[in-house]
Design an enzyme around this catalytic site. Structure first.
Site, PDB file in Angstrom:
ATOM      1  N   ARG A 171     -12.646   1.438   2.974  1.00  0.00           N
ATOM      2  CA  ARG A 171     -11.192   0.810   3.288  1.00  0.00           C
ATOM      3  C   ARG A 171     -11.881  -0.391   3.499  1.00  0.00           C
ATOM      4  NH1 ARG A 171     -10.695   4.755   1.111  1.00  0.00           N
ATOM      5  NH2 ARG A 171     -10.104   6.512   1.290  1.00  0.00           N
ATOM      6  N   SER A 220      -3.522   7.145   7.692  1.00  0.00           N
ATOM      7  CA  SER A 220      -4.091   8.136   8.859  1.00  0.00           C
ATOM      8  C   SER A 220      -4.409   6.182   9.844  1.00  0.00           C
ATOM      9  CB  SER A 220      -5.248   8.051   7.452  1.00  0.00           C
ATOM     10  OG  SER A 220      -5.193   9.391   6.621  1.00  0.00           O
ATOM     11  N   GLU A 290      -8.823   2.310  11.741  1.00  0.00           N
ATOM     12  CA  GLU A 290      -8.120   1.472   9.893  1.00  0.00           C
ATOM     13  C   GLU A 290      -7.121   0.799   9.731  1.00  0.00           C
ATOM     14  OE1 GLU A 290      -8.130   5.386   7.128  1.00  0.00           O
ATOM     15  OE2 GLU A 290      -7.079   3.392   6.160  1.00  0.00           O
TER      16      GLU A 290
HETATM   17  C1  LIG Z   1       1.848   7.469   3.685  1.00  0.00           C
HETATM   18  C2  LIG Z   1       0.960   6.669   3.581  1.00  0.00           C
HETATM   19  C3  LIG Z   1      -0.211   7.390   3.216  1.00  0.00           C
HETATM   20  C4  LIG Z   1      -0.867   6.217   2.923  1.00  0.00           C
HETATM   21  N1  LIG Z   1      -3.009   6.798   2.322  1.00  0.00           N
HETATM   22  C5  LIG Z   1      -3.742   6.069   2.040  1.00  0.00           C
HETATM   23  C6  LIG Z   1      -4.586   6.734   1.841  1.00  0.00           C
HETATM   24  O1  LIG Z   1      -4.427   8.161   0.922  1.00  0.00           O
HETATM   25  N2  LIG Z   1      -5.687   5.549   1.114  1.00  0.00           N
HETATM   26  C7  LIG Z   1      -5.694   4.773   1.730  1.00  0.00           C
HETATM   27  O2  LIG Z   1      -6.618   4.216   1.021  1.00  0.00           O
HETATM   28  N3  LIG Z   1      -4.865   4.190   2.405  1.00  0.00           N
HETATM   29  C8  LIG Z   1      -3.153   4.734   2.732  1.00  0.00           C
HETATM   30  N4  LIG Z   1      -2.249   4.041   3.654  1.00  0.00           N
HETATM   31  C9  LIG Z   1      -2.655   3.117   3.872  1.00  0.00           C
HETATM   32  C10 LIG Z   1      -2.272   1.911   3.004  1.00  0.00           C
HETATM   33  O3  LIG Z   1      -1.618   2.446   1.785  1.00  0.00           O
HETATM   34  C11 LIG Z   1      -3.217   1.088   1.719  1.00  0.00           C
HETATM   35  O4  LIG Z   1      -4.588   0.978   3.282  1.00  0.00           O
HETATM   36  C12 LIG Z   1      -2.773  -0.086   1.291  1.00  0.00           C
HETATM   37  O5  LIG Z   1      -3.951  -0.204   0.183  1.00  0.00           O
HETATM   38  C13 LIG Z   1      -2.294  -1.067   2.016  1.00  0.00           C
HETATM   39  O6  LIG Z   1      -1.318  -1.829   1.073  1.00  0.00           O
HETATM   40  P1  LIG Z   1      -0.643  -2.754   1.337  1.00  0.00           P
HETATM   41  O7  LIG Z   1       0.023  -3.814   0.069  1.00  0.00           O
HETATM   42  O8  LIG Z   1       0.533  -2.223   2.328  1.00  0.00           O
HETATM   43  O9  LIG Z   1      -1.552  -4.216   2.630  1.00  0.00           O
HETATM   44  P2  LIG Z   1      -0.796  -4.679   3.844  1.00  0.00           P
HETATM   45  O10 LIG Z   1      -0.421  -3.361   5.053  1.00  0.00           O
HETATM   46  O11 LIG Z   1       0.621  -5.404   3.784  1.00  0.00           O
HETATM   47  O12 LIG Z   1      -1.825  -5.158   4.062  1.00  0.00           O
HETATM   48  C14 LIG Z   1      -2.758  -4.711   4.629  1.00  0.00           C
HETATM   49  C15 LIG Z   1      -4.608  -6.080   5.153  1.00  0.00           C
HETATM   50  O13 LIG Z   1      -4.426  -6.525   3.921  1.00  0.00           O
HETATM   51  C16 LIG Z   1      -3.933  -7.390   4.153  1.00  0.00           C
HETATM   52  N5  LIG Z   1      -3.660  -8.509   3.263  1.00  0.00           N
HETATM   53  C17 LIG Z   1      -2.556  -7.846   2.240  1.00  0.00           C
HETATM   54  N6  LIG Z   1      -2.866  -8.626   1.168  1.00  0.00           N
HETATM   55  C18 LIG Z   1      -3.349  -9.517   1.291  1.00  0.00           C
HETATM   56  C19 LIG Z   1      -3.733 -10.328  -0.040  1.00  0.00           C
HETATM   57  N7  LIG Z   1      -3.498 -10.381  -0.780  1.00  0.00           N
HETATM   58  N8  LIG Z   1      -4.617 -11.399   0.408  1.00  0.00           N
HETATM   59  C20 LIG Z   1      -5.397 -11.808   1.571  1.00  0.00           C
HETATM   60  N9  LIG Z   1      -5.505 -10.271   2.494  1.00  0.00           N
HETATM   61  C21 LIG Z   1      -4.114  -9.524   2.111  1.00  0.00           C
HETATM   62  C22 LIG Z   1      -2.845  -7.834   5.268  1.00  0.00           C
HETATM   63  O14 LIG Z   1      -3.016  -9.373   6.332  1.00  0.00           O
HETATM   64  C23 LIG Z   1      -3.230  -6.944   6.325  1.00  0.00           C
HETATM   65  O15 LIG Z   1      -4.540  -7.172   6.694  1.00  0.00           O
HETATM   66  C24 LIG Z   1      -1.229   4.819   3.334  1.00  0.00           C
HETATM   67  C25 LIG Z   1      -0.427   4.252   4.473  1.00  0.00           C
HETATM   68  C26 LIG Z   1       1.141   4.839   4.537  1.00  0.00           C
HETATM   69  C27 LIG Z   1       2.053   4.643   4.647  1.00  0.00           C
END
Ligand SMILES: Cc1cc2nc3c(=O)[nH]c(=O)nc-3n(C[C@H](O)[C@H](O)[C@H](O)COP(=O)(O)OP(=O)(O)OC[C@H]3O[C@@H](n4cnc5c(N)ncnc54)[C@H](O)[C@@H]3O)c2cc1C
Length: 296
Positions: A171, A220, A290
């Site tokens: 992660r 999570s 996480e």
């Molecule tokens: C219902 C649910 C289920 C989930 N299940 C999983 C799962 O099974 N496995 C899993 O790994 N995750 C899971 N997640 C967590 C999440 O979806 C992942 O970590 C996802 O990859 C985050 O992507 P995001 O675009 O929403 O990032 P954000 O939440 O917007 O950002 C996450 C971090 O990355 C940084 N960031 C984002 N984009 C960039 C960029 N382009 N450049 C530099 N920094 C950046 C942000 O500043 C922040 O620090 C789940 C979430 C939910 C709500």
């Protein structure tokens, strides 16, 4: 590109929690991301990136400086050869759009992408993936290269980093900072799995039965410690249903904290702290979050 003031961020997060961004913009392409960073540098503002907002807890006191939200920066291009399908995605492209391409070609990555919220850039940054045994199961297995806007002092440079120039761990990814992920190319060998659609449907059914997907959350909250499952540890301490304000340890999945209505970041932090302390004292295991804290 418009730079807005005092924009509430709760609607930009899957937890529906968070204060205001002092400054906020929605770039549509790499040039506008660069423009945003130059604006921040020229005005001595810190900058923060928000993508799908599905893995962040935004402070009730908001985010200082400029929040660069990438959700309008989406679009993908398919590059097909005899033996491989590759997809070049802008960072704000939904993982669900990537999933559709793999599914159309009946390729294995569709399975782990099923049910992963957020955007491609967030997936690269978090090395998002699933814990179930499958191939592939994490982002790093499908990444070919990542384009990054490197930001060093006032120096901005776009670089393409091959997958092996990035250090991938559970992660987390490293080696591209300080910067912003602009684009990524992801791909898989052309070995069609005729059963993939059924497998994706089954995976979605399992997620729906195990996770509180009808309530705002960020998935999570804690990383699985080596040799343990965070959810089992939390459940084993009898913490399901533990609540502060509107934030509650889900009754369905102990590693989820859900917003039952009106939860604040302070409520969520309180629940996180209580869970950590209880698991530490009852099970002797240190839990690490996480979820990423953003803001003041
Ligand atoms: C219902 C649910 C289920 C989930 N299940 C999983 C799962 O099974 N496995 C899993 O790994 N995750 C899971 N997640 C967590 C999440 O979806 C992942 O970590 C996802 O990859 C985050 O992507 P995001 O675009 O929403 O990032 P954000 O939440 O917007 O950002 C996450 C971090 O990355 C940084 N960031 C984002 N984009 C960039 C960029 N382009 N450049 C530099 N920094 C950046 C942000 O500043 C922040 O620090 C789940 C979430 C939910 C709500």
């Amino acid at each position: 590109m418009e730079i807005q003031r005092d924009i509430p961020l709760a609607d930009y997060t899957s937890w529906l929690i968070g204060g205001k961004a002092d400054f906020f913009c929605l770039p549509k392409n790499a040039e506008e991301v660069e423009e945003a960073v130059r604006y921040a540098l020229a005005n001595a503002l810190p900058w923060t990136v928000l993508s799908g907002g599905s893995n962040v807890l935004v402070s009730d006191e908001g985010i200082a400086g400029l929040t660069i939200c990438l959700r309008r920066m989406n679009g993908l291009q398919i590059v097909e050869s005899d033996d491989r399908v590759s997809i070049e995605c802008l960072a704000g492209t939904g993982k669900s759009d990537l999933l559709k391409v793999f599914l159309k070609h009946k390729l294995a990555p569709a399975l782990f992408l099923a049910g992963l919220p957020g955007d491609v850039g967030g997936g690269v940054v978090m090395n998002a993936g699933v814990s179930e045994a499958m191939v592939p199961r994490e982002f790093h297995e499908i990444v070919e290269w990542v384009e990054v806007l490197k930001i060093e002092g006032r120096d901005l440079r776009r670089v393409i980093l091959p997958k092996d120039d990035i250090r991938w761990s559970y992660r987390h990814s490293d080696g591209w900072q300080p910067g912003i992920v602009l684009r990524a190319r992801l791909g898989w060998e052309k070995k069609a799995d005729p059963e993939i659609l059924n497998k994706v449907r089954d995976a979605n059914r399992v997620r729906l039965s195990k996770q509180p997907l009808d309530m705002p959350s960020c998935g999570s909250v804690f990383v699985n410690p080596p040799g343990h499952k965070a959810a089992q540890l939390i459940d084993g301490c009898g913490l399901k249903g533990f609540k502060i304000g509107g934030a509650q340890v889900s009754l369905k999945h102990a590693n989820f904290i859900v917003n039952t209505g009106g939860a604040t970041a302070r409520d969520v932090k309180g629940v996180i702290e209580h869970v950590r302390q209880t698991v530490k004292s009852q099970k002797g295991v240190e839990l690490r979050t996480e979820v990423i804290w953003l803001g003041r």
